[in-house]
Each structure stands twice: as C-alpha cells, then as structure tokens.
Scaffold this motif. Structure first.
Motif, PDB file in Angstrom:
ATOM      1  N   LEU A  53       0.833  -1.192   0.000  1.00  9.76           N
ATOM      2  CA  LEU A  53       0.000   0.000   0.000  1.00  9.76           C
ATOM      3  C   LEU A  53       0.873   1.250   0.000  1.00  9.76           C
ATOM      4  CD1 LEU A  53       0.111   1.100   3.154  1.00  9.76           C
ATOM      5  CD2 LEU A  53      -1.600  -0.622   3.525  1.00  9.76           C
ATOM      6  N   ARG A  54       0.214   2.368  -0.330  1.00  7.75           N
ATOM      7  CA  ARG A  54       0.909   3.647  -0.378  1.00  7.75           C
ATOM      8  C   ARG A  54       0.120   4.655   0.425  1.00  7.75           C
ATOM      9  NH1 ARG A  54       0.236   3.939  -6.666  1.00  7.75           N
ATOM     10  NH2 ARG A  54      -0.291   1.763  -6.302  1.00  7.75           N
ATOM     11  N   HIS A  55       0.782   5.614   1.019  1.00  6.71           N
ATOM     12  CA  HIS A  55       0.095   6.488   1.961  1.00  6.71           C
ATOM     13  C   HIS A  55      -0.893   7.398   1.267  1.00  6.71           C
ATOM     14  CE1 HIS A  55       2.584  10.076   1.024  1.00  6.71           C
ATOM     15  NE2 HIS A  55       1.600  10.735   1.613  1.00  6.71           N
ATOM     16  N   ILE A  56      -0.619   7.790   0.035  1.00 11.69           N
ATOM     17  CA  ILE A  56      -1.511   8.750  -0.610  1.00 11.69           C
ATOM     18  C   ILE A  56      -2.855   8.121  -0.970  1.00 11.69           C
ATOM     19  CG2 ILE A  56       0.316  10.216  -1.473  1.00 11.69           C
ATOM     20  CD1 ILE A  56       0.059   8.863  -4.181  1.00 11.69           C
ATOM     21  N   SER A  57      -2.906   6.814  -1.026  1.00  9.56           N
ATOM     22  CA  SER A  57      -4.161   6.157  -1.372  1.00  9.56           C
ATOM     23  C   SER A  57      -5.066   5.986  -0.168  1.00  9.56           C
ATOM     24  CB  SER A  57      -3.887   4.777  -1.977  1.00  9.56           C
ATOM     25  OG  SER A  57      -3.122   4.886  -3.130  1.00  9.56           O
ATOM     26  N   ARG A  58      -4.461   6.019   1.014  1.00 11.19           N
ATOM     27  CA  ARG A  58      -5.215   5.849   2.261  1.00 11.19           C
ATOM     28  C   ARG A  58      -6.138   4.625   2.172  1.00 11.19           C
ATOM     29  NH1 ARG A  58      -4.553  10.087   5.473  1.00 11.19           N
ATOM     30  NH2 ARG A  58      -6.306   9.496   6.785  1.00 11.19           N
ATOM     31  N   GLU A  59      -5.572   3.540   1.672  1.00 15.00           N
ATOM     32  CA  GLU A  59      -6.381   2.352   1.441  1.00 15.00           C
ATOM     33  C   GLU A  59      -6.055   1.279   2.460  1.00 15.00           C
ATOM     34  OE1 GLU A  59      -5.113   1.353  -2.527  1.00 15.00           O
ATOM     35  OE2 GLU A  59      -3.034   1.539  -1.951  1.00 15.00           O
ATOM     36  N   SER A  60      -6.903   0.274   2.514  1.00 13.61           N
ATOM     37  CA  SER A  60      -6.655  -0.906   3.330  1.00 13.61           C
ATOM     38  C   SER A  60      -6.513  -2.086   2.386  1.00 13.61           C
ATOM     39  CB  SER A  60      -7.824  -1.141   4.296  1.00 13.61           C
ATOM     40  OG  SER A  60      -7.652  -2.366   4.982  1.00 13.61           O
ATOM     41  N   ILE A  61      -5.372  -2.752   2.467  1.00 16.64           N
ATOM     42  CA  ILE A  61      -5.100  -3.891   1.605  1.00 16.64           C
ATOM     43  C   ILE A  61      -4.865  -5.107   2.478  1.00 16.64           C
ATOM     44  CG2 ILE A  61      -3.605  -4.846  -0.159  1.00 16.64           C
ATOM     45  CD1 ILE A  61      -5.144  -2.469  -1.148  1.00 16.64           C
ATOM     46  N   LYS A  62      -5.598  -6.166   2.233  1.00 10.47           N
ATOM     47  CA  LYS A  62      -5.481  -7.416   3.000  1.00 10.47           C
ATOM     48  C   LYS A  62      -5.615  -7.138   4.500  1.00 10.47           C
ATOM     49  CE  LYS A  62      -2.626  -9.673  -0.467  1.00 10.47           C
ATOM     50  NZ  LYS A  62      -1.433 -10.480  -0.777  1.00 10.47           N
ATOM     51  N   GLY A  63      -6.407  -6.133   4.839  1.00  8.24           N
ATOM     52  CA  GLY A  63      -6.633  -5.806   6.234  1.00  8.24           C
ATOM     53  C   GLY A  63      -5.578  -4.906   6.851  1.00  8.24           C
ATOM     54  N   PHE A  64      -4.551  -4.587   6.087  1.00  9.58           N
ATOM     55  CA  PHE A  64      -3.481  -3.717   6.565  1.00  9.58           C
ATOM     56  C   PHE A  64      -3.809  -2.253   6.279  1.00  9.58           C
ATOM     57  CE2 PHE A  64      -0.060  -6.399   7.985  1.00  9.58           C
ATOM     58  CZ  PHE A  64      -0.224  -7.597   7.308  1.00  9.58           C
ATOM     59  N   THR A  65      -3.437  -1.397   7.215  1.00  7.96           N
ATOM     60  CA  THR A  65      -3.516   0.042   7.020  1.00  7.96           C
ATOM     61  C   THR A  65      -2.230   0.677   7.515  1.00  7.96           C
ATOM     62  OG1 THR A  65      -4.537   0.374   9.190  1.00  7.96           O
ATOM     63  CG2 THR A  65      -6.028   0.140   7.298  1.00  7.96           C
ATOM     64  N   ALA A  66      -1.958   1.862   7.027  1.00 12.27           N
ATOM     65  CA  ALA A  66      -0.793   2.608   7.501  1.00 12.27           C
ATOM     66  C   ALA A  66      -1.127   4.079   7.409  1.00 12.27           C
ATOM     67  CB  ALA A  66       0.437   2.274   6.671  1.00 12.27           C
ATOM     68  N   ASP A  67      -0.869   4.787   8.467  1.00  6.28           N
ATOM     69  CA  ASP A  67      -1.141   6.224   8.500  1.00  6.28           C
ATOM     70  C   ASP A  67       0.163   6.993   8.597  1.00  6.28           C
ATOM     71  OD1 ASP A  67      -4.000   5.516  10.508  1.00  6.28           O
ATOM     72  OD2 ASP A  67      -3.956   6.124   8.398  1.00  6.28           O
ATOM     73  N   LEU A  68       0.266   7.992   7.771  1.00  8.66           N
ATOM     74  CA  LEU A  68       1.449   8.852   7.805  1.00  8.66           C
ATOM     75  C   LEU A  68       1.295   9.850   8.940  1.00  8.66           C
ATOM     76  CD1 LEU A  68       4.086   9.921   6.606  1.00  8.66           C
ATOM     77  CD2 LEU A  68       2.708  11.316   5.038  1.00  8.66           C
ATOM     78  N   ASN A  69       2.258   9.859   9.846  1.00  8.39           N
ATOM     79  CA  ASN A  69       2.273  10.806  10.956  1.00  8.39           C
ATOM     80  C   ASN A  69       3.485  11.708  10.767  1.00  8.39           C
ATOM     81  OD1 ASN A  69       2.747  12.102  13.466  1.00  8.39           O
ATOM     82  ND2 ASN A  69       1.565  10.531  14.532  1.00  8.39           N
ATOM     83  N   LYS A  70       3.246  12.886  10.210  1.00  6.90           N
ATOM     84  CA  LYS A  70       4.367  13.771   9.896  1.00  6.90           C
ATOM     85  C   LYS A  70       5.028  14.300  11.161  1.00  6.90           C
ATOM     86  CE  LYS A  70       2.967  15.162   5.253  1.00  6.90           C
ATOM     87  NZ  LYS A  70       2.708  16.279   4.329  1.00  6.90           N
ATOM     88  N   GLY A  71       4.249  14.456  12.227  1.00  9.28           N
ATOM     89  CA  GLY A  71       4.823  14.947  13.473  1.00  9.28           C
ATOM     90  C   GLY A  71       5.841  13.975  14.053  1.00  9.28           C
ATOM     91  N   GLU A  72       5.503  12.703  13.969  1.00  8.89           N
ATOM     92  CA  GLU A  72       6.406  11.674  14.485  1.00  8.89           C
ATOM     93  C   GLU A  72       7.268  11.075  13.387  1.00  8.89           C
ATOM     94  OE1 GLU A  72       3.454  10.179  18.127  1.00  8.89           O
ATOM     95  OE2 GLU A  72       4.099   8.763  16.587  1.00  8.89           O
TER      96      GLU A  72
END
Lengths: 113, 109
Positions: free
Chosen positions: B48-67
C-alpha cells in the motif's frame, strides 16, 4: 511487457569469472534500480538510473560492479572477477518517474562456487 | 538525506493478534511512503501507499508527519501474512526510492 523481466533466473558461476545480469524494465519507465538481497538480509541498494541523468552509483560495493542502461531501457549489471560473497539474489525494479512506486522483477539468483 | 528505519528485524505474533510493523523516516521535503511485501518465493510487491489511504489485506498505515512515522497495522494477523515487509520513502521527482532494512513477520498458529 507485463512487468519487469530479469534474466537469467539463476546463474551459477565459478569464482573469478565475470557475469552479466539483464533487466528489462516496464516500457516507458524512466527510473531503474538494482538491489541485492543476501540470504536472510534486507535490500541492499546498488545503483539507480533516472532518465538521462548520471546514475547514482553510491551503492556499488566495489569497482568490480558496474551497470549500464542502454537507450533508457534495458539495463545490464556486470560483476567482474566474482567472489563467493557476491552470491545473492539481484533484483531490478523500475518506476514511471523517480521517487514513486517501484515495480520489481523476479530476481536473478547468483551463486558463485 | 533520505533515511528509513525499521527497528524490528524480526517480529513474531500469534494468529488473531494485532500486529504493528514500525517505520520511521527522515526527509526534509514532502514524503511519499510505501509498504512493500515479499512472500516466500515471490517477487517483492507493493502492499500500500500512503496517498491512497487504502486498506489492503486488512493492513492500514497512516502517515504521521509529526512523528515522521508510517507504521503498518493489522488488527487480526493471519498465518498467510507471514512475509518480509519493507517500508520505502520516495521524495518525489529527482530522488530515488529509499528502502528500510525490512521486518520479517511470522504469524504463528
């Protein structure tokens, strides 16, 4: 073609011999990468081509390694005077533009005996 | 300079447990972040890629620019999730894709 194609799939060579590994990227992709993946290890960056710019060779481990990309398409990675520590899977990837999603080939498994 | 850090080389969880694969990055510009996965005997592929904000195979990932993080999460791990996972950073035109060292995930029955 449907994807990034690498040849050969497997290569066994004697120590001291030269080898050439080939990568056919996806048509139209301007960026091309070579990586190395040793057993149980992560990706080791080797070299990066982007359009007509000078390649980023910062990852090549020694001067025995070289790569070229002809006509902005096919790339060849050459390893001269192979050593046993060169044994690894060599991966090629291409991207439509630099810094964007990369598509990987199936790799060439090189074994130096 | 671009840098991606995956602090865990190995991660083992039981089936049904939540899983989080950590990724931190260093980049001064506007990053593009990706997660790649390599299943046994298969080629490396985009998960997955962050710009798509998608869930693939149940996985998600959020971009946290602060951290400066892009951790990969799944609430209930499955055995078929066992694979090598790589976090990657793209800095846009003119920069190459930079990969982390990878995390080998094992989901035990």
């Amino acid at each position: 073609g449907a994807g990034v194609s690498q040849s050969p799939s497997n290569k066994v060579t004697e120590k001291g011999k030269d080898v050439e590994l080939r990568c056919d990227p996806i048509s139209g992709h301007t960026a091309l990468y070579w990586y190395r993946q040793s057993l149980g290890q992560g990706l080791e960056f080797l070299i990066y081509f982007q359009g007509n710019s000078a390649p980023d060779k910062s990852g090549l481990p020694s001067d025995r390694f070289s790569a070229e990309r002809t006509g902005g398409s096919v790339s060849t990675l050459t390893i001269q005077r192979t050593q046993q520590e060169d044994s690894a899977v060599y991966l090629c990837a291409s991207s439509p533009t630099s810094g964007t999603e990369a598509f990987f080939g199936q790799g060439t498994r090189l074994t130096v005996v | 300079a671009q840098r991606v850090t995956q602090p865990e080389k190995l991660l083992s969880v039981f089936k049904g447990a939540p899983v989080e694969l950590k990724c931190n990055y260093s980049y001064s510009g506007s990053p593009e972040l990706f997660w790649y996965v390599q299943y046994s005997r298969q080629r490396l592929q985009l998960l997955l890629r962050h710009i798509s904000r998608e869930s693939i195979k149940g996985f998600t990932a959020d971009l946290n620019k602060g951290e400066t993080s892009f951790h990969l999460k799944k609430p209930f791990a499955q055995e078929e999730d066992s694979a090598m996972y790589y976090c990657a950073l793209g800095g846009g035109r003119g920069s190459r894709l930079t990969f982390g060292e990878g995390t080998q995930l094992t989901v035990n029955p």
